[in-house]
Design an enzyme around this catalytic site. Sequence first.
Site, PDB file in Angstrom:
ATOM      1  N   HIS A  74       0.826  -1.215   0.000  1.00  0.00           N
ATOM      2  CA  HIS A  74       0.000   0.000   0.000  1.00  0.00           C
ATOM      3  C   HIS A  74       0.856   1.259   0.000  1.00  0.00           C
ATOM      4  O   HIS A  74       2.025   1.245   0.385  1.00  0.00           O
ATOM      5  CB  HIS A  74      -0.914   0.030   1.235  1.00  0.00           C
ATOM      6  CG  HIS A  74      -0.159   0.127   2.530  1.00  0.00           C
ATOM      7  ND1 HIS A  74       0.572  -0.910   3.058  1.00  0.00           N
ATOM      8  CD2 HIS A  74      -0.008   1.165   3.397  1.00  0.00           C
ATOM      9  CE1 HIS A  74       1.145  -0.530   4.182  1.00  0.00           C
ATOM     10  NE2 HIS A  74       0.816   0.741   4.414  1.00  0.00           N
ATOM     11  N   ASP A 119       0.120   4.982   1.942  1.00  0.00           N
ATOM     12  CA  ASP A 119      -0.691   5.244   3.128  1.00  0.00           C
ATOM     13  C   ASP A 119      -1.909   6.125   2.839  1.00  0.00           C
ATOM     14  O   ASP A 119      -1.806   7.142   2.144  1.00  0.00           O
ATOM     15  CB  ASP A 119       0.161   5.958   4.191  1.00  0.00           C
ATOM     16  CG  ASP A 119       1.271   5.063   4.725  1.00  0.00           C
ATOM     17  OD1 ASP A 119       1.035   3.855   4.910  1.00  0.00           O
ATOM     18  OD2 ASP A 119       2.381   5.581   4.948  1.00  0.00           O
ATOM     19  N   HIS A 153       4.604   0.202   0.092  1.00  0.00           N
ATOM     20  CA  HIS A 153       5.394  -0.591   1.033  1.00  0.00           C
ATOM     21  C   HIS A 153       4.536  -1.683   1.648  1.00  0.00           C
ATOM     22  O   HIS A 153       3.298  -1.645   1.579  1.00  0.00           O
ATOM     23  CB  HIS A 153       6.018   0.304   2.109  1.00  0.00           C
ATOM     24  CG  HIS A 153       5.036   1.093   2.913  1.00  0.00           C
ATOM     25  ND1 HIS A 153       4.451   2.260   2.459  1.00  0.00           N
ATOM     26  CD2 HIS A 153       4.511   0.872   4.143  1.00  0.00           C
ATOM     27  CE1 HIS A 153       3.626   2.730   3.381  1.00  0.00           C
ATOM     28  NE2 HIS A 153       3.639   1.907   4.403  1.00  0.00           N
TER      29      HIS A 153
HETATM   30  C1  SIN Z   1       3.210   0.873   7.678  1.00  0.00           C
HETATM   31  O1  SIN Z   1       2.559   0.347   6.806  1.00  0.00           O
HETATM   32  O2  SIN Z   1       3.266   2.085   7.798  1.00  0.00           O
HETATM   33  C2  SIN Z   1       3.973   0.005   8.658  1.00  0.00           C
HETATM   34  C3  SIN Z   1       5.254  -0.468   8.101  1.00  0.00           C
HETATM   35  C4  SIN Z   1       6.013  -1.324   9.082  1.00  0.00           C
HETATM   36  O3  SIN Z   1       5.588  -1.488  10.230  1.00  0.00           O
HETATM   37  O4  SIN Z   1       7.045  -1.835   8.693  1.00  0.00           O
END
Ligand code: SIN
Length: 296
Positions: A115, A117, A272
């Site tokens: 995703h 954010d 990410h």
């Molecule tokens: C997120 O998606 O912001 C969390 C990423 C993570 O905890 O590595």
Amino acid sequence: MRETPEYRRQCGNHGYDMLSPITVKPIAGALGAELSGVDLGADLPDEEVATIRQALLDHGVIFFHDQDFDTEQHKRLARRFGDIFNHPFLISEDPDIVTIVRNPGDKRIVGEDWHSDTTMMPEPPMGAILIALDVPDYGGDTLFASQYLAYEALSDGMKGMLGGMKALHSDRAVAGPGARERDQHRSTKSRTGSEWVETLSAHPVVRTHPETGRKCLFVNHSYTVGFEGWTEEESKPLLDWLMEWGNRPEFTCRFRWRTGSVAFWDNRCTKHIAVDDVHHAKRIMRRIQVAGDRPY
Ligand code: SIN
């Protein structure tokens, strides 16, 4: 600048001001660089903020190790890059902060799907600064994917079609009643009751980065639910393909956390995913998001 002839020509500190104490070293071919020589808990001089911002624009996501800063210092750092964005559905005592907690035995985690954010917002955040407060000795890495590369590697035909399209982004899968089951199995909670109201926005499938001027793909698993003017059934095959395409290994980098490591990602041109592979372990992260603008 990354991977351009000009970039490769520059030597020493990978193209950055040789007088700056900050060094910038790429960690993968697609995106990502590690920065050293900076204390993010300090009140940073303007030149260092400018170097960090330039590295973010050049590399999509930047990493730091051995950092130690508290909540107020974290806010001060974030404000050097813009206003703080308050997360609309993750529950937190301080609206400026999201604490991302995995406890041993949790079966679900925050960020478990690819995703960008909170893209259901009309103006999604420009980025996020995440610090590892307590991480396992191994596992719990985070993967990032360059959506510039995902766009640039498409055929001219596909680029032409997507260029005129908008996608619908909603938080219905990650908050509200649709997320109740997931929430029961994870420590960080979403708003899932009557206090939650769906947020839905239409964004271009291909957005232009407001600072670099480069085009990138802008769809993701957590929030994108279809294309504007298309039925769900019509949307699904192309959307599924685009979302998987955007995660191809050659578009990605992988970050190994230590306690005190920091990732700062550009939410406009990257996706990410948190790798959920340490089921026995505790993992605690603190995140602040920086406000962004309306995608175009
Ligand atoms: C997120 O998606 O912001 C969390 C990423 C993570 O905890 O590595």
